[in-house]
Design an enzyme around this catalytic site. Structure first.
Site, PDB file in Angstrom:
ATOM      1  N   GLU A  97       0.870  -1.170   0.000  1.00  0.00           N
ATOM      2  CA  GLU A  97       0.000   0.000   0.000  1.00  0.00           C
ATOM      3  C   GLU A  97       0.909   1.222   0.000  1.00  0.00           C
ATOM      4  O   GLU A  97       1.424   1.623   1.038  1.00  0.00           O
ATOM      5  CB  GLU A  97      -0.905  -0.013   1.240  1.00  0.00           C
ATOM      6  CG  GLU A  97      -1.897  -1.174   1.279  1.00  0.00           C
ATOM      7  CD  GLU A  97      -3.037  -1.010   0.279  1.00  0.00           C
ATOM      8  OE1 GLU A  97      -3.277   0.123  -0.175  1.00  0.00           O
ATOM      9  OE2 GLU A  97      -3.691  -2.022  -0.040  1.00  0.00           O
ATOM     10  N   CYS A 121      -1.752   9.206   2.273  1.00  0.00           N
ATOM     11  CA  CYS A 121      -1.410   8.697   0.950  1.00  0.00           C
ATOM     12  C   CYS A 121      -2.513   8.967  -0.070  1.00  0.00           C
ATOM     13  O   CYS A 121      -2.266   8.899  -1.261  1.00  0.00           O
ATOM     14  CB  CYS A 121      -1.084   7.220   1.002  1.00  0.00           C
ATOM     15  SG  CYS A 121      -2.432   6.240   1.616  1.00  0.00           S
TER      16      CYS A 121
END
Lengths: 495, 550
Positions: B282, B317
């Site tokens: 991720e 993110c």
């Protein structure tokens, strides 16, 4: 050296052109994908004789076997993909709670880009085209690198594919380890590899350089557990299916072929006798002449297999067969009884027509035997015992488990086909092939209406308290409220 | 998936800000910001480590203050061995074990909420409400969802075999991978640690969690809490920085789940390759937001703020990294953002308690460097103030920075927002596609055609139209990247799937074999085959395999 640079430069140019072609968006169109699948279908139908010939030259594979394991199963898969294509491309609506206001969510599959498929020599057509079906259905540009160890099939694919498929988006690059290495160090959006665990490690290491996702279809020692079946009919069928899965699928040179058999000691001699009878029926008194046994792919593998039998303790365990013909790269279907477990034949994947039988005191011990070894691609269990079945599924780990048959899981489009641990990662076949070559993109749409003042700073104790009390610590509700996805009792600042 | 009966326990929620993110490796200084002068002593086991910047393999580390014995490869190997033994006992596979662990985590969140919020305050000055919503509530709801659906997820999935006539049945069984490693990050240090742990537990794995040393208070809290609340024989926390992480990565795992920077992602995958270990990565990337001119600007401005500064101050993110809009619309957009910023954070945002600080000095300096670059520094149209002592940077908007500037080359991960302008809004697609694929892409537009093109032409982990960030609150959607932004996905059932091997299981009876299936391949069989070829293909395969009805 110059020319090598030229080759590399040429490859580089070709790949850049393919990337350009992908970027132009043509491969995303449903019509393109459909036409490519239809092209594959045409290739398989029109080039059937050539494929038979190439498979015979590379492996001495009999046309019946070639049709069953390669052409026929490919045609089935292409048709399955053609049938599902529209549904697969459409993606799925994600369920949302009713109160998620003015919002919709979808999972949209999108192609990954330019992908590399490296296939192996044992099913040189099947294992090249099966992943290609998924890659094309998902709308990717594809480079296929067939195995140089099946040269006739490799060049057949290289010659035929450009005639049937879009040669701007699908290319076959032939070559050995050097070319493979060079290809691997380029940047791909996905690498799909079928082969050995040893090379698999190299593939994933190279993929890590560019953060490329990989699917690795490897192998492993797939056991066949044969319970002490009481009915003689069942015994006969079990024996036939095990032998068929061992010797008549590329002569054991198959990643899901049976590697060895586990059986209770008290049943072992009866089993061997049954096997001998069945073997005679299948391959006759002189198997070399039967043309029903695929030969060993090359000298290297022949010598590897022969070295297994050179171990005196292994050699003395042969109970059937054992004949070798180096000139014709032929090894007779061979059965061994209890070869030493530390011998190479019981440590490495056999990948050839040698079938060791290992005896156990109780058939239940097979679970411990299997789980103390690396995870195989498949486990085959012939039994009618419900508790053995249950335990086998829950207490061992493998790519797949098949009860009372072998190899046929390869044909089931609705089951994921792929390994775990040493037998690989990722899965394909049917819709799974499409998914393997797609990115599942989450897409959410909202309207500009409906936002609540809760959602935004400045934060204060009042807001927090309000959350806590009005939702009685219902955390989901809190998140929803903050995001403006849920109506509250308080009167929000209007928008 | 979960069909809700009662609207108050809705399954929409997961990860308001599972903003993974980016430990742009890794440099923690001994100095602490002044507003944290009196931390509770229990929180700092790693308060003074200093790590030079580089890839993990060559990091040099001086532990100035070491309370425990070093965690080295030997210790890591022992730990894995121990967990493997527990896993082999089969205990993690039972529904009871999985449910009990999830219930404990849920209980832990209820009982220790104060401590969690306090740790997040220490690590990031995270406003209490933001912590409560984006970390505590998200984790809690993820846990509740898993508990609610666990039985359903665990049940084998019956599938019809496409070859319908032969006597067999098939199912897909989800089995745990085994012993898995989860490496999490500092920006949502609680959520991004526990969310994957919840998935791994639900799938029945034994787990080692390595929280980020850059959020030391949360790391130490997780270590204490998990050993108190969950089964210690199968779930462990290893704290530490690069040497500890390297020691862990040297081991053979059955799955590695990593949240963090692309750069470290490479290292993780290379380590995994040695053991043929599958990974979920991720990562992050520069998430663009395209702003069309035909929109409700007031609402859009609020939502943009929610996806940037109210989202861990851009240290997320999936936070907006940069905006693309039309030249003519840019001034209006800037004005609207300015107005809303003032509304949210007051006239002096450096003093606002409603916005997180920069995590540490290393990142503060990194961001300052982006701002100070020639050609960038004169593009600031709003904000730009900073306070190094408090590690605070005001929300900053830059207009028309050069595309080759540092700020447009690396992921910003902070409160700086460049706005790029184009003549036609469609030109933004090309601009975005010329960069690596982002984790999220946003579009604000009422134009259906543009929305459609956006979905078709832009590749991103996920995309959201007319809002920011909230797509990852939907547990029925996979959350994960593509290309440079990662591989694999999680959330809801996808988390369970990420930690499960899908085993195909096929049941056959002994009946129904035809001789055509086996050698010898006589001329008769060949003739039969040839004859059959002109008919339907399934029939041929059936005939060969002996599954015909006879």
């Amino acid at each position: 050296m110059e020319s090598e640079n030229e080759v590399v430069g040429e490859m580089e140019r070709e790949l850049e052109e393919m990337r350009e072609c992908y970027r132009s968006g043509g491969t995303r169109e449903a019509s393109w994908r459909k036409s490519q699948l239809k092209g594959l279908l045409r290739l398989l139908r029109e080039r059937e004789e050539e494929i038979f010939r190439a498979l015979h030259q590379d492996l001495g594979k009999h046309p019946v076997e070639a049709y069953r394991d390669e052409i026929g199963s490919l045609i089935k898969s292409v048709n399955y993909a053609l049938d599902g294509l529209k549904r697969w491309i459409a993606g799925n609506k994600a369920k949302l709670p009713r109160i998620a206001l003015l919002m919709n969510a979808k999972i949209v599959p999108e192609p990954l880009g330019l992908v590399l498929v490296i296939s192996s020599w044992n099913f040189p057509i099947g294992l090249s085209l099966e992943p290609l079906i998924g890659a094309l259905a998902a709308g990717n540009a594809v480079v296929l690198k067939p195995s140089e160890l099946a040269p006739e099939c490799s060049s057949l694919l290289a010659n035929a594919i450009p005639l049937y498929l879009d040669d701007k988006a699908v290319k076959v690059i032939q070559g050995g380890p050097g070319i493979a290495e060079r290809l691997l160090h380029r940047k791909w959006d996905k690498i799909f590899f079928t082969g050995s665990a040893r090379i698999g490690r190299k593939v994933i290491a190279a993929a890590a350089e560019h953060l490329t996702p990989v699917t690795l279809e490897l192998g492993g020692k797939c056991p066949a557990v044969i319970d002490t079946l009481s009915s003689s009919f069942d015994r006969k069928v079990a024996v036939q299916r095990v032998l068929g899965a061992k010797f008549s699928s590329s002569a054991g040179q198959a990643c899901i072929g049976v590697d060895y058999v586990l059986v209770e000691k008290k049943f072992s001699s009866a089993l061997v006798e049954l096997m001998k009878v069945a073997m005679k029926k299948m391959f006759g008194e002189n198997p070399r002449e039967s043309r029903s046994v695929t030969r060993i792919v090359n000298k290297h593998h022949f010598l590897r297999l022969r070295s297994h039998l050179l171990d005196p303790l292994v050699k003395s365990s042969i109970v059937y067969g054992g004949l070798m013909d180096e000139e014709n790269l032929f090894i007779e279907p061979t059965i061994l009884m209890d070869p030493p477990l530390q011998a190479a034949i019981m440590m490495d994947e056999i990948f050839g027509p040698l079938l060791p039988i290992v005896t156990l005191n109780k058939i239940e011990d097979s679970i411990e035997f299997i789980s103390s070894r690396p995870k195989p691609l498949a486990i085959y269990v012939f039994t009618k015992d419900e508790s053995l079945r249950r335990n086998m599924v829950s207490k061992t780990s493998s790519g797949s488990v098949v009860f009372n048959d072998a190899i046929i899981q390869y044909l089931a489009d609705t089951l994921p086909f792929g390994g775990i641990g040493e037998s690989g990662m990722g899965r394909y076949h049917g819709k799974f092939s499409f998914d393997t070559f797609s990115h599942q993109k989450a897409v959410v749409r909202r309207s500009f209406l409906v936002d609540f003042w809760f959602r935004f700073p400045p934060w204060n104790d009042h807001k927090l308290q309000l959350f806590r009390s009005s939702y009685h610590y219902d955390y989901l509700g809190i998140v929803l409220t903050v995001l403006g996805l849920k109506r509250t009792n308080g009167v929000p600042k209007s928008i | 998936m979960a069909i809700m009966k009662c609207p108050s326990s809705v399954n929409l929620s997961q990860d308001f800000s599972a903003l993974g993110g980016i430990c742009q490796t890794i440099r923690t200084y001994a100095c602490r910001p002044v507003n944290r002068a009196n931390p509770s002593p229990i929180f700092f086991t790693h308060s003074s480590l200093r790590i030079s910047r580089c890839s993990a393999s060559v990091l040099s580390v001086t532990m100035e203050e070491e309370k425990e014995q070093a965690f080295d490869a030997g210790k890591a190997a022992l730990l894995v061995k121990e967990l493997r033994k527990s896993f082999s006992s089969g205990k993690t596979k039972s529904y009871e074990w999985r449910a009990a662990q999830l219930q404990s985590i849920s209980k832990m969140i209820d009982e220790r909420e104060k401590e969690i919020i306090q740790a997040l305050q220490l690590d990031l000055s995270k406003p209490e409400l933001e912590a409560f919503v984006s970390e505590i509530s998200m984790t809690k709801s993820s846990c509740q969802k898993a508990l609610k659906d666990l039985k359903h997820w665990m049940a084998p999935e019956k599938v019809s075999t496409s070859i319908t006539t032969y006597p067999s049945s098939a199912e897909i069984v989800s089995e745990p991978f085994g012993v898995v490693l989860i490496i999490s990050t500092w920006n949502y240090p609680f959520l991004l640690s526990l969310d994957p742990v919840i998935g791994a537990i639900a799938a029945g794995n034994a787990i080692v969690l390595k929280p980020s040393e850059i959020a030391p208070a949360t790391s130490s809290l997780l270590s204490r809490l998990l050993s108190e609340y969950v089964d210690r024989s199968t779930i462990r926390v290893v704290e530490g920085a690069v040497p500890e992480t390297s020691a862990l990565l040297d081991q053979k795992w059955d799955k590695i789940f990593y949240t963090g920077s692309t750069r470290v992602g490479y290292i993780v995958m290379a380590a995994a390759a040695k053991h043929l270990t599958p990974v979920v990565l991720e990562l992050g990337g520069k998430c663009p937001a395209i702003i069309d001119s035909n929109i409700n600007l007031e609402v859009a401005a609020r939502r943009i703020l929610a996806g940037k500064w109210a989202c861990n101050n851009g240290q997320a993110c999936i936070a907006i990294d940069y905006i693309v809009t039309t030249r003519s619309f840019a001034p209006k957009l800037v004005a609207a953002l300015q107005l809303t910023l003032e509304e949210f954070f007051g006239k002096n945002p450096l003093e606002s308690q409603d916005i997180c600080r920069i995590v540490n000095l290393y990142h503060f300096k990194r961001l300052a460097k982006l701002l100070d670059e020639d050609g960038t520094s004169d593009k600031i149209v709003l904000g730009g103030q900073r306070d190094e002592n408090k590690l605070r940077i005001a929300p900053t908007i830059l207009l028309d920075v050069p595309e080759d500037s540092l700020i447009m080359q690396e992921e910003i991960f902070g409160p700086l927002l460049p706005i790029l302008t184009v003549d036609n809004i469609e030109d933004s697609f090309h601009m975005i596609n010329s960069k690596p694929k982002p984790l999220a892409a946003y579009l604000f537009s009422d134009n259906d055609g543009l929305q459609k093109q956006f979905v078709q032409n832009i590749s991103a982990g996920g995309m959201l139209i007319n809002d920011t960030v909230l797509h990852l609150t939907v547990p029925t959607l996979p959350f994960g990247g593509v290309g440079e932004s990662g591989m694999g996905a999680y959330h809801g059932k996808f988390s369970f799937d990420a930690f499960s091997h899908k085993k195909g299981v096929l049941y056959r009876s002994f009946k129904g074999d035809a001789l055509t299936r086996y050698p010898p391949y006589t001329p008769e069989k060949q003739r039969l085959l040839k004859a059959l070829i002109s008919f339907n293909i399934i029939g041929i395969i059936l005939a060969i395999l002996g599954w015909s009805k006879k």
